[in-house]
Design an enzyme around this catalytic site. Structure first.
Site, PDB file in Angstrom:
ATOM      1  N   LYS A 169       1.323   4.792  23.278  1.00 38.86           N
ATOM      2  CA  LYS A 169       2.747   4.249  23.518  1.00 38.86           C
ATOM      3  C   LYS A 169       3.695   5.004  22.472  1.00 38.86           C
ATOM      4  O   LYS A 169       3.538   4.726  21.233  1.00 38.86           O
ATOM      5  CB  LYS A 169       3.023   2.819  23.240  1.00 38.86           C
ATOM      6  N   GLY A 222       4.394   2.506  11.920  1.00 37.50           N
ATOM      7  CA  GLY A 222       5.636   1.791  12.015  1.00 37.50           C
ATOM      8  C   GLY A 222       6.099   0.897  10.843  1.00 37.50           C
ATOM      9  O   GLY A 222       5.463   1.168   9.811  1.00 37.50           O
ATOM     10  N   GLY A 227       4.172  -4.253  12.076  1.00 42.09           N
ATOM     11  CA  GLY A 227       2.553  -4.060  11.851  1.00 42.09           C
ATOM     12  C   GLY A 227       1.672  -5.587  11.708  1.00 42.09           C
ATOM     13  O   GLY A 227       0.858  -5.530  12.142  1.00 42.09           O
ATOM     14  N   GLU A 244      -0.292   2.156   9.323  1.00 48.27           N
ATOM     15  CA  GLU A 244       0.384   2.771   8.264  1.00 48.27           C
ATOM     16  C   GLU A 244       1.733   2.118   8.533  1.00 48.27           C
ATOM     17  O   GLU A 244       2.514   2.557   9.442  1.00 48.27           O
ATOM     18  CB  GLU A 244       0.477   4.466   8.735  1.00 48.27           C
ATOM     19  N   CYS A 278       8.221   8.320   6.252  1.00 47.93           N
ATOM     20  CA  CYS A 278       7.606   7.207   5.529  1.00 47.93           C
ATOM     21  C   CYS A 278       7.195   7.535   3.786  1.00 47.93           C
ATOM     22  O   CYS A 278       7.407   6.821   3.272  1.00 47.93           O
ATOM     23  CB  CYS A 278       6.162   6.909   6.268  1.00 47.93           C
ATOM     24  N   GLU A 380      12.176  -0.695   1.530  1.00 49.71           N
ATOM     25  CA  GLU A 380      12.100   0.473   2.345  1.00 49.71           C
ATOM     26  C   GLU A 380      13.303   1.018   2.723  1.00 49.71           C
ATOM     27  O   GLU A 380      13.725   0.576   3.853  1.00 49.71           O
ATOM     28  CB  GLU A 380      11.084   0.916   3.297  1.00 49.71           C
TER      29      GLU A 380
END
Length: 476
Positions: A169, A222, A227, A244, A278, A380
């Site tokens: 996806k 993501g 996650g 991740e 990331c 983040e």
């Protein structure tokens, strides 16, 4: 553009479509189906039918198919890069790098095909054992919008080489290049149904993939919250997970470093892909003896970046991928300013001018005097905002670097080997760069610690994660 199921373009199970928007103009450039749980079932059935055909090919044969696909990708890299820039927003040269990176990944896995030949274990008078590796079966993958092509390669390369089939996806805002690359792979020898692409929302398509009992491994890239949800959904069946989940990567600059090189590294490490990476530099810790000079040069270099449409020649930084992404950055900057938690040295606003009015642009931003409680340091930040924090010594720098729940990457800028070794030993991160940041070659394992996720992408480590051992015991 349609989904890909069973090696062909597939009509959706309903009549709902998702618009794909050019982030630089706000224009709709295409539509893709809003996939459903039934579409995932169709894809899993196609992957199941293809598995035994694909599994029977030797690893060398599968590697040659990846190699042929890489060659076509290289031939078409300019057109593919334009498509990627149009849907994602990044400058064309960054898209070219990403497309070439995808080809590099396929070539790497083609180059190590045959590496898993098994082993004979001599057990003495009782007999021998033959230990082999076999594919897991049907695997699932969910990829993000920030580096959709590169991360597609990280998952497709090892999964297919190991002999698995895959249901993937893409992100709803960046599905087009993924679909085009899948068409290329289907033309060079994939068994129909080996690689299936289902477009649609994460809460329907993504969760259906995570929950499906026939899917034996799921690789997700993501944010942390998603996650966690994926992990919960996957818990209902026995499947392996690679997660991740992002990072808040620190960059430490010591006084013996090459300042100009470090400034250039910080600019590239933070503002590449408009900061939507990331492993981007998200927190910059500079020794206080050079902090003033470093901040001055950083401000100058950030202001020199040319903001614009990624397709335009000379653009250094494109727009953010969506209006939602820009709004998140603006909310954070406003909170920092309202609470007096930092000083904006440059940027902090949308750019002025008619050429920026319809796209999702935000100026490269550098912030000083940042308080430890600021969201710029505690989370983040997925955008072009760089907080700069002076530190008195290496001990403090390492302590501050580890003041995060993440642990993906970090960099240390120094000409002292002992300093570099201490950073490697003491910073909690899956990858440590010395006098560089951001690059992740396909040969090395990539992944993080703590809330940055589980498992590793890339290299032999990823290939092994898409297979399992099987042992034959021989008695004499």
């Amino acid at each position: 553009m349609l989904m890909r199921i069973g090696g062909v373009d597939a009509e959706p199970g309903n009549d709902s479509w998702i618009p794909v928007i050019n982030p630089a103009t706000g224009d709709e450039i295409d539509r893709v189906p809003e996939g459903t749980k039934d579409d995932v079932e169709r894809a899993v059935a196609a992957a199941d039918a293809a598995f035994f055909v694909w599994k029977k090919k030797t690893q060398r044969e599968r590697g040659m198919i990846l190699f042929r696909a890489a060659g076509i990708v290289r031939e078409q890299h300019k057109d593919l890069a334009r498509l990627l820039t149009t849907e994602q927003g990044k400058p064309l040269r960054e898209s070219i790098d990403e497309i070439r990176g995808f080809a590099n990944i396929l070539e790497f896995y083609a180059g190590i095909s045959g590496a898993q030949n098994g082993e004979l274990v001599r057990l003495g008078a009782t007999g021998d054992a033959l230990v082999t590796r076999e594919p897991l079966g049907i695997c699932g993958a969910i990829i993000p919008w920030n580096m959709p092509v590169l991360i597609m390669g990280w998952k497709v390369g090892p999964a297919l080489l190991a002999g698995n089939t895959l249901v993937l996806k893409p992100a709803s805002s960046t599905p087009l290049t993924t679909l085009r690359l899948t068409q290329i792979l289907d033309t060079v020898g994939l068994s129909p149904g080996t690689l299936n692409i289902i477009t649609g929302p994460g809460e329907t398509v993504g969760e259906a993939i995570a929950e499906h009992p026939s899917i034996k491994k799921l690789s997700f890239t993501g944010n942390y919250a998603t996650g966690q949800r994926i992990r919960e959904r996957a818990a209902g069946s026995i499947k392996e997970l690679t997660l991740e989940l992002g990072g808040s990567d620190p960059m430490i600059v010591m006084p013996d470093a090459d300042i100009n090189k470090a400034v250039d590294g910080a600019i590239r490490g933070r503002f590449y892909n408009a900061g939507q990476t990331c492993t981007a530099v998200k927190r910059l810790f500079v020794h206080e003896s050079i902090a003033t000079e470093f901040s001055r040069k950083l401000k100058q270099n950030a202001e020199a970046l040319r903001l614009g449409n990624g397709l335009d020649t000379g653009t250094d930084m494109g727009p953010l991928n969506s209006a939602i992404q820009r709004e998140r950055i603006e909310i954070l900057i406003n909170k920092v300013q309202d609470a007096g938690q930092g000083t904006i040295l440059t940027g902090g606003t949308r750019p002025e001018g008619a050429e920026y009015s319809r796209g999702f642009f935000f100026r490269p931003t550098v912030v000083s005097d940042v308080e430890k409680t600021s969201g710029l340091l505690t989370g983040e930040v997925f955008g072009p905002v760089l907080p700069v924090v002076p530190v008195p010594d290496l001990d403090t720098a390492i302590t501050e670097a580890n003041r995060t729940s993440y642990g993906l990457g970090a960099s240390i800028w120094t000409n002292n080997l002992h300093t570099a070794k201490r950073a490697f030993d003491e910073i909690h991160a899956g990858i440590i760069w010395v006098n560089r940041h951001l690059t992740v070659p396909p040969e090395i394992p990539f992944g993080g610690m703590n809330e940055s996720g589980l498992g590793r992408e890339n290299g032999l480590h990823a290939l092994e994660s898409y297979s399992r051992t099987k042992t034959l015991l021989l008695g004499w």
